[in-house]
Write a protein that holds these residues in place. Sequence first.
Motif, short mmCIF file in Angstrom:
data_model
loop_
_atom_site.label_atom_id
_atom_site.label_comp_id
_atom_site.label_asym_id
_atom_site.label_seq_id
_atom_site.Cartn_x
_atom_site.Cartn_y
_atom_site.Cartn_z
N ILE A 1 0.84 -1.20 0.00
CA ILE A 1 0.00 0.00 0.00
C ILE A 1 0.87 1.25 0.00
O ILE A 1 0.63 2.20 -0.75
N ALA A 2 1.91 1.24 0.83
CA ALA A 2 2.82 2.39 0.88
C ALA A 2 3.48 2.62 -0.47
O ALA A 2 3.55 3.76 -0.95
N ALA A 3 3.97 1.55 -1.08
CA ALA A 3 4.62 1.68 -2.39
C ALA A 3 3.66 2.23 -3.43
O ALA A 3 4.03 3.07 -4.26
N ALA A 4 2.41 1.79 -3.39
CA ALA A 4 1.41 2.29 -4.34
C ALA A 4 1.13 3.78 -4.12
O ALA A 4 0.94 4.53 -5.07
N LYS A 5 1.12 4.20 -2.86
CA LYS A 5 0.84 5.61 -2.54
C LYS A 5 1.97 6.54 -2.97
O LYS A 5 1.72 7.70 -3.28
N ILE A 6 3.20 6.05 -2.98
CA ILE A 6 4.34 6.93 -3.27
C ILE A 6 5.04 6.59 -4.59
O ILE A 6 6.16 7.01 -4.83
N THR A 7 4.35 5.86 -5.43
CA THR A 7 4.96 5.35 -6.66
C THR A 7 5.63 6.43 -7.51
O THR A 7 6.67 6.17 -8.12
#
Length: 122
Positions: A94-100
């Motif tokens: 989720i974090a990676a998707a938010k800061i992609t």
Amino acid sequence: MKTTKEQIMPQLQKASRFYSDKGFWHKVSKLATKATLEALEKVLILYYCFKDPATPAKEKSIILVALGYFIMPIDAIPDILPGGLVDDLSVLTIAAAKITNSISDWHIKQARQKLNKLRHKD
């Protein structure tokens, strides 16, 4: 058993208090032989993005919480149980998707180099 947002949010808020470089590298080293390549790569990409001065503060705060949750000693599903990393990986994904948009090729390259060193240590 599905973990709900209401169950995990209090732990995510506590997680940022657990983040430290020492704790991060300890857990990464411990899991290098157990975790999948993809999971550790995601962790390391987030780490290098967090350490990059060019990463905006908002994205760094998201990463901090995710990495804090990753190294937190007690979480929704204890890591020692089979499938115990599922909650950690969900938070990291989720974090990676938010800061992609903040993840650069350099972050990915650094993560892969470090992962290669961790996987091939004697």
